[in-house]
Design an enzyme around this catalytic site. Structure first.
Site, PDB file in Angstrom:
ATOM      1  N   CYS A 258       0.831  -1.206   0.000  1.00 48.32           N
ATOM      2  CA  CYS A 258       0.000   0.000   0.000  1.00 48.32           C
ATOM      3  C   CYS A 258       0.867   1.258   0.000  1.00 48.32           C
ATOM      4  O   CYS A 258       0.593   2.212  -0.724  1.00 48.32           O
ATOM      5  CB  CYS A 258      -0.935  -0.010   1.202  1.00 48.32           C
TER       6      CYS A 258
ATOM      7  N   CYS B 275      -5.654  -2.627   7.770  1.00 47.07           N
ATOM      8  CA  CYS B 275      -6.785  -1.699   7.871  1.00 47.07           C
ATOM      9  C   CYS B 275      -8.071  -2.239   7.271  1.00 47.07           C
ATOM     10  O   CYS B 275      -9.160  -1.873   7.703  1.00 47.07           O
ATOM     11  CB  CYS B 275      -6.418  -0.364   7.226  1.00 47.07           C
TER      12      CYS B 275
END
Length: 338
Positions: free
Chosen positions: A83, A181
Protein backbone atom coordinates in the site's frame (compact mmCIF):
# COMPACT_ATOMS: atom_id res chain seq x y z
CA UNK A 1 -4.40 12.02 7.28
CA UNK A 2 -5.94 8.88 8.74
CA UNK A 3 -7.65 10.68 11.61
CA UNK A 4 -5.15 9.19 14.04
CA UNK A 5 -2.71 10.91 16.38
CA UNK A 6 0.45 10.45 14.29
CA UNK A 7 -0.72 12.10 11.06
CA UNK A 8 -2.52 14.78 13.10
CA UNK A 9 0.63 15.76 14.99
CA UNK A 10 2.63 15.63 11.74
CA UNK A 11 0.26 18.20 10.22
CA UNK A 12 0.46 20.41 13.32
CA UNK A 13 4.29 20.32 13.35
CA UNK A 14 4.52 21.28 9.67
CA UNK A 15 2.12 24.14 10.27
CA UNK A 16 4.31 25.35 13.16
CA UNK A 17 7.36 25.16 10.88
CA UNK A 18 5.75 27.55 8.42
CA UNK A 19 4.56 25.18 5.73
CA UNK A 20 1.26 25.80 3.97
CA UNK A 21 -0.47 22.57 4.95
CA UNK A 22 -3.52 20.79 3.58
CA UNK A 23 -4.86 17.49 4.87
CA UNK A 24 -5.83 14.66 2.55
CA UNK A 25 -7.54 11.41 3.46
CA UNK A 26 -7.68 8.47 1.10
CA UNK A 27 -10.98 6.62 0.99
CA UNK A 28 -9.80 3.05 0.52
CA UNK A 29 -12.53 0.70 1.76
CA UNK A 30 -16.14 1.28 2.74
CA UNK A 31 -16.55 1.61 6.49
CA UNK A 32 -12.97 0.64 7.28
CA UNK A 33 -9.47 2.13 7.24
CA UNK A 34 -9.15 5.87 7.69
CA UNK A 35 -11.66 7.92 9.70
CA UNK A 36 -12.56 10.79 7.37
CA UNK A 37 -14.70 12.55 10.00
CA UNK A 38 -11.84 12.50 12.51
CA UNK A 39 -9.38 13.83 9.93
CA UNK A 40 -11.78 16.63 9.04
CA UNK A 41 -12.16 17.50 12.73
CA UNK A 42 -8.37 17.75 13.16
CA UNK A 43 -8.06 19.94 10.07
CA UNK A 44 -10.86 22.16 11.37
CA UNK A 45 -9.06 22.47 14.70
CA UNK A 46 -5.81 23.42 12.95
CA UNK A 47 -7.57 25.76 10.53
CA UNK A 48 -6.28 24.01 7.42
CA UNK A 49 -8.18 22.74 4.35
CA UNK A 50 -9.06 19.07 3.98
CA UNK A 51 -9.78 16.98 0.92
CA UNK A 52 -10.81 13.38 0.37
CA UNK A 53 -9.42 11.27 -2.45
CA UNK A 54 -11.43 8.19 -3.48
CA UNK A 55 -8.94 5.43 -4.25
CA UNK A 56 -11.22 2.47 -3.53
CA UNK A 57 -10.93 1.03 -7.04
CA UNK A 58 -7.13 1.21 -7.06
CA UNK A 59 -6.90 -0.17 -3.51
CA UNK A 60 -9.26 -3.07 -4.20
CA UNK A 61 -7.31 -4.15 -7.27
CA UNK A 62 -3.71 -3.53 -6.21
CA UNK A 63 -3.87 -4.27 -2.48
CA UNK A 64 -6.87 -6.44 -1.57
CA UNK A 65 -6.66 -8.46 -4.80
CA UNK A 66 -2.95 -9.08 -4.31
CA UNK A 67 -3.52 -9.97 -0.63
CA UNK A 68 -6.03 -12.68 -1.60
CA UNK A 69 -3.90 -14.00 -4.46
CA UNK A 70 -0.83 -14.33 -2.27
CA UNK A 71 -2.69 -16.35 0.37
CA UNK A 72 -4.27 -18.46 -2.37
CA UNK A 73 -0.73 -19.33 -3.50
CA UNK A 74 0.43 -20.34 -0.02
CA UNK A 75 2.33 -17.12 0.68
CA UNK A 76 2.00 -14.57 3.51
CA UNK A 77 1.84 -11.02 2.10
CA UNK A 78 2.53 -7.70 3.78
CA UNK A 79 -0.21 -5.41 2.42
CA UNK A 80 1.09 -2.35 4.30
CA UNK A 81 4.35 -2.38 2.33
CA UNK A 82 2.47 -2.75 -0.94
CA UNK A 83 0.00 0.00 0.00
CA UNK A 84 2.81 2.42 0.84
CA UNK A 85 4.52 1.58 -2.45
CA UNK A 86 1.57 1.56 -4.86
CA UNK A 87 -1.09 3.75 -3.24
CA UNK A 88 0.53 6.26 -0.91
CA UNK A 89 3.93 7.06 -2.40
CA UNK A 90 3.05 6.38 -6.03
CA UNK A 91 -0.62 7.27 -6.66
CA UNK A 92 -1.07 9.85 -3.88
CA UNK A 93 2.34 11.48 -4.33
CA UNK A 94 1.72 11.77 -8.07
CA UNK A 95 -1.62 13.41 -7.32
CA UNK A 96 0.05 15.83 -4.90
CA UNK A 97 2.70 16.86 -7.41
CA UNK A 98 0.15 17.24 -10.21
CA UNK A 99 -1.81 19.58 -7.94
CA UNK A 100 1.20 21.84 -7.22
CA UNK A 101 2.11 20.52 -3.77
CA UNK A 102 5.85 20.46 -3.06
CA UNK A 103 5.75 17.56 -0.57
CA UNK A 104 3.71 14.65 0.71
CA UNK A 105 4.04 14.30 4.49
CA UNK A 106 3.03 11.31 6.59
CA UNK A 107 3.11 10.27 10.24
CA UNK A 108 5.58 7.42 9.73
CA UNK A 109 8.33 6.95 12.32
CA UNK A 110 11.34 7.09 9.99
CA UNK A 111 13.79 9.75 8.80
CA UNK A 112 14.74 11.08 5.38
CA UNK A 113 18.19 12.66 5.17
CA UNK A 114 20.32 14.06 2.37
CA UNK A 115 23.76 12.52 1.80
CA UNK A 116 25.53 15.46 0.16
CA UNK A 117 28.72 13.50 -0.55
CA UNK A 118 26.81 10.86 -2.53
CA UNK A 119 24.19 13.31 -3.84
CA UNK A 120 21.48 10.92 -2.72
CA UNK A 121 18.69 10.80 -0.18
CA UNK A 122 18.87 8.20 2.58
CA UNK A 123 16.10 6.55 4.59
CA UNK A 124 16.88 5.90 8.25
CA UNK A 125 15.18 4.24 11.19
CA UNK A 126 12.95 6.34 13.38
CA UNK A 127 14.53 7.53 16.63
CA UNK A 128 11.93 5.60 18.63
CA UNK A 129 13.13 2.02 18.13
CA UNK A 130 9.84 0.60 19.41
CA UNK A 131 7.87 2.47 16.72
CA UNK A 132 10.37 2.51 13.83
CA UNK A 133 8.49 2.02 10.52
CA UNK A 134 11.36 2.21 8.04
CA UNK A 135 10.72 -1.48 7.25
CA UNK A 136 7.50 -0.48 5.47
CA UNK A 137 9.19 2.23 3.39
CA UNK A 138 12.17 0.41 1.87
CA UNK A 139 10.73 0.75 -1.66
CA UNK A 140 10.92 4.56 -1.68
CA UNK A 141 12.86 5.85 -4.70
CA UNK A 142 15.25 8.79 -4.87
CA UNK A 143 12.63 10.84 -6.70
CA UNK A 144 10.00 10.05 -4.07
CA UNK A 145 12.35 10.75 -1.14
CA UNK A 146 12.99 14.22 -2.58
CA UNK A 147 9.28 15.00 -2.14
CA UNK A 148 8.52 13.24 1.17
CA UNK A 149 8.48 14.73 4.68
CA UNK A 150 8.40 12.58 7.83
CA UNK A 151 8.01 15.05 10.73
CA UNK A 152 7.84 12.39 13.47
CA UNK A 153 11.11 10.66 12.59
CA UNK A 154 13.06 12.18 15.48
CA UNK A 155 10.26 11.86 18.04
CA UNK A 156 9.17 9.19 20.47
CA UNK A 157 5.56 8.06 20.53
CA UNK A 158 5.19 9.30 24.12
CA UNK A 159 6.28 12.77 22.98
CA UNK A 160 3.77 12.69 20.14
CA UNK A 161 0.95 11.83 22.55
CA UNK A 162 1.97 14.61 24.94
CA UNK A 163 2.16 17.16 22.12
CA UNK A 164 -1.23 16.10 20.79
CA UNK A 165 -2.69 16.72 24.24
CA UNK A 166 -1.01 20.12 24.57
CA UNK A 167 -2.38 21.12 21.16
CA UNK A 168 -5.81 19.78 22.15
CA UNK A 169 -6.02 17.79 18.95
CA UNK A 170 -9.26 15.79 18.59
CA UNK A 171 -7.15 12.70 17.87
CA UNK A 172 -5.02 13.02 21.03
CA UNK A 173 -6.52 10.03 22.84
CA UNK A 174 -7.31 7.90 19.81
CA UNK A 175 -6.01 4.31 20.19
CA UNK A 176 -3.54 2.66 17.80
CA UNK A 177 -5.03 1.47 14.53
CA UNK A 178 -5.27 -2.25 13.70
CA UNK A 179 -2.49 -3.89 11.75
CA UNK A 180 -4.36 -4.55 8.48
CA UNK A 181 -6.79 -1.70 7.87
CA UNK A 182 -9.21 -3.59 5.60
CA UNK A 183 -9.44 -6.77 7.71
CA UNK A 184 -11.96 -6.38 10.58
CA UNK A 185 -10.54 -7.39 13.97
CA UNK A 186 -7.37 -8.54 12.16
CA UNK A 187 -9.20 -11.83 11.45
CA UNK A 188 -7.75 -12.59 8.02
CA UNK A 189 -9.18 -16.13 7.94
CA UNK A 190 -12.78 -14.89 8.14
CA UNK A 191 -11.93 -12.18 5.60
CA UNK A 192 -10.62 -14.77 3.14
CA UNK A 193 -13.62 -17.07 3.66
CA UNK A 194 -15.94 -14.14 2.90
CA UNK A 195 -14.09 -12.61 -0.05
CA UNK A 196 -12.46 -15.68 -1.59
CA UNK A 197 -14.50 -18.81 -0.75
CA UNK A 198 -12.66 -20.74 -3.47
CA UNK A 199 -9.71 -20.81 -1.06
CA UNK A 200 -11.61 -23.41 0.99
CA UNK A 201 -9.96 -26.41 -0.67
CA UNK A 202 -9.17 -29.30 1.64
CA UNK A 203 -5.82 -31.04 1.55
CA UNK A 204 -3.31 -33.03 3.55
CA UNK A 205 -1.35 -32.03 6.63
CA UNK A 206 1.90 -33.99 6.67
CA UNK A 207 5.07 -34.27 8.72
CA UNK A 208 8.46 -33.46 7.19
CA UNK A 209 8.91 -37.15 6.36
CA UNK A 210 5.67 -37.17 4.37
CA UNK A 211 3.52 -38.97 6.96
CA UNK A 212 -0.09 -37.78 6.68
CA UNK A 213 -1.36 -36.64 10.09
CA UNK A 214 -4.51 -34.72 9.22
CA UNK A 215 -6.52 -32.60 6.82
CA UNK A 216 -6.76 -28.84 6.35
CA UNK A 217 -9.53 -26.60 4.94
CA UNK A 218 -7.18 -24.49 2.85
CA UNK A 219 -3.48 -23.63 2.74
CA UNK A 220 -4.38 -19.93 3.02
CA UNK A 221 -5.26 -20.44 6.68
CA UNK A 222 -1.69 -21.36 7.63
CA UNK A 223 1.55 -19.43 7.76
CA UNK A 224 5.11 -20.56 8.32
CA UNK A 225 6.07 -20.56 12.00
CA UNK A 226 2.47 -21.02 13.13
CA UNK A 227 2.08 -23.24 16.20
CA UNK A 228 -1.41 -22.60 17.49
CA UNK A 229 -4.41 -23.85 15.58
CA UNK A 230 -2.69 -26.54 13.53
CA UNK A 231 -5.27 -29.02 14.83
CA UNK A 232 -2.89 -31.94 15.32
CA UNK A 233 -2.42 -33.66 18.68
CA UNK A 234 1.23 -34.32 19.50
CA UNK A 235 3.49 -35.06 22.42
CA UNK A 236 5.60 -32.03 21.54
CA UNK A 237 5.17 -28.68 19.86
CA UNK A 238 4.59 -28.74 16.12
CA UNK A 239 5.06 -25.81 13.78
CA UNK A 240 4.08 -25.10 10.19
CA UNK A 241 7.49 -25.36 8.53
CA UNK A 242 6.48 -25.34 4.86
CA UNK A 243 3.46 -24.79 2.63
CA UNK A 244 3.34 -26.62 -0.70
CA UNK A 245 0.73 -24.92 -2.91
CA UNK A 246 1.42 -27.23 -5.87
CA UNK A 247 0.47 -30.28 -3.77
CA UNK A 248 -2.02 -28.36 -1.59
CA UNK A 249 -0.18 -29.54 1.52
CA UNK A 250 0.76 -28.07 4.89
CA UNK A 251 3.99 -29.49 6.33
CA UNK A 252 4.57 -29.68 10.08
CA UNK A 253 7.83 -30.17 11.95
CA UNK A 254 9.92 -29.22 14.96
CA UNK A 255 11.24 -25.74 15.69
CA UNK A 256 14.64 -26.73 14.32
CA UNK A 257 12.96 -27.45 10.97
CA UNK A 258 12.02 -23.75 10.74
CA UNK A 259 15.62 -22.62 10.56
CA UNK A 260 17.12 -21.57 7.25
CA UNK A 261 20.65 -20.46 6.42
CA UNK A 262 19.82 -18.64 3.19
CA UNK A 263 17.04 -17.26 1.03
CA UNK A 264 16.46 -15.32 -2.16
CA UNK A 265 14.44 -12.18 -2.72
CA UNK A 266 12.78 -10.92 -5.87
CA UNK A 267 11.88 -7.41 -6.97
CA UNK A 268 14.77 -5.99 -4.94
CA UNK A 269 15.31 -2.25 -4.63
CA UNK A 270 18.19 -0.28 -3.12
CA UNK A 271 18.53 3.24 -1.76
CA UNK A 272 22.30 4.04 -1.44
CA UNK A 273 22.86 2.79 -5.00
CA UNK A 274 20.78 1.72 -7.99
CA UNK A 275 21.85 -1.92 -8.24
CA UNK A 276 23.73 -4.47 -6.15
CA UNK A 277 26.88 -5.40 -8.10
CA UNK A 278 28.98 -7.12 -5.43
CA UNK A 279 28.50 -8.94 -2.09
CA UNK A 280 27.57 -6.65 0.79
CA UNK A 281 27.42 -7.28 4.54
CA UNK A 282 24.13 -6.05 6.06
CA UNK A 283 21.60 -6.63 8.83
CA UNK A 284 18.39 -8.24 7.59
CA UNK A 285 14.87 -8.16 9.04
CA UNK A 286 12.59 -10.89 7.65
CA UNK A 287 9.49 -9.52 9.42
CA UNK A 288 8.57 -6.13 10.82
CA UNK A 289 8.76 -7.13 14.50
CA UNK A 290 11.64 -9.59 14.03
CA UNK A 291 15.18 -8.99 15.22
CA UNK A 292 17.79 -8.11 12.61
CA UNK A 293 20.19 -10.86 11.54
CA UNK A 294 23.69 -10.41 10.14
CA UNK A 295 24.01 -11.62 6.56
CA UNK A 296 25.77 -11.17 3.24
CA UNK A 297 23.66 -10.23 0.21
CA UNK A 298 24.86 -11.00 -3.32
CA UNK A 299 23.54 -10.69 -6.88
CA UNK A 300 21.80 -13.90 -8.03
CA UNK A 301 20.26 -15.26 -11.22
CA UNK A 302 16.99 -13.90 -12.66
CA UNK A 303 17.58 -10.45 -11.10
CA UNK A 304 17.20 -11.87 -7.61
CA UNK A 305 19.35 -11.22 -4.54
CA UNK A 306 20.78 -14.06 -2.47
CA UNK A 307 20.88 -13.67 1.31
CA UNK A 308 23.31 -15.83 3.32
CA UNK A 309 22.88 -15.56 7.09
CA UNK A 310 25.77 -15.85 9.53
CA UNK A 311 23.52 -18.02 11.71
CA UNK A 312 20.34 -19.88 10.71
CA UNK A 313 17.12 -17.87 11.06
CA UNK A 314 13.72 -19.30 12.00
CA UNK A 315 10.39 -18.48 10.43
CA UNK A 316 11.43 -17.16 7.01
CA UNK A 317 8.15 -16.77 5.12
CA UNK A 318 7.67 -16.44 1.34
CA UNK A 319 5.68 -13.30 0.52
CA UNK A 320 7.06 -11.26 3.41
CA UNK A 321 9.76 -8.62 2.90
CA UNK A 322 13.43 -8.98 3.73
CA UNK A 323 14.72 -5.48 4.45
CA UNK A 324 18.45 -4.72 4.50
CA UNK A 325 20.07 -2.27 6.94
CA UNK A 326 23.50 -0.70 7.26
CA UNK A 327 23.37 0.46 10.85
CA UNK A 328 20.28 2.66 11.08
CA UNK A 329 20.22 3.28 7.32
CA UNK A 330 17.93 1.31 5.02
CA UNK A 331 20.02 -0.26 2.27
CA UNK A 332 17.09 -1.84 0.41
CA UNK A 333 14.98 -4.96 0.40
CA UNK A 334 12.88 -7.39 -1.59
CA UNK A 335 10.18 -10.05 -1.42
CA UNK A 336 11.13 -13.42 0.09
CA UNK A 337 10.75 -16.32 -2.33
CA UNK A 338 10.30 -19.99 -1.46
Amino acid sequence: MSGGVDSSVAAALLQQQGYEVEGVTMKLTAGLCCDIGSAQAVCGHLGIPHRTLDLQKEFTTAIIGNFIDEYRNGRTPNPCIRCNDVIKFRTLLTYARENAFAFLATGHYARVERDTAASRFTLKKGSDASKDQSYFLYRLTQDQLAHVLLPLGDMRKTEVRILAGELKLPAADRPESQEICFVPDNDYRTFLKTHAPDILRRGEIVMTDGTVVGRHEGIAFYTIGQRRGVGIASGGRLYVVRIEPGRNRVVLGQRADLETASLQVSDATFLPFDRLSAPLSVDVKVRYRAAAHRATISPADNDRVAVAFERPVAGVTPGQAAVFYDGDTVAGGGIIEG
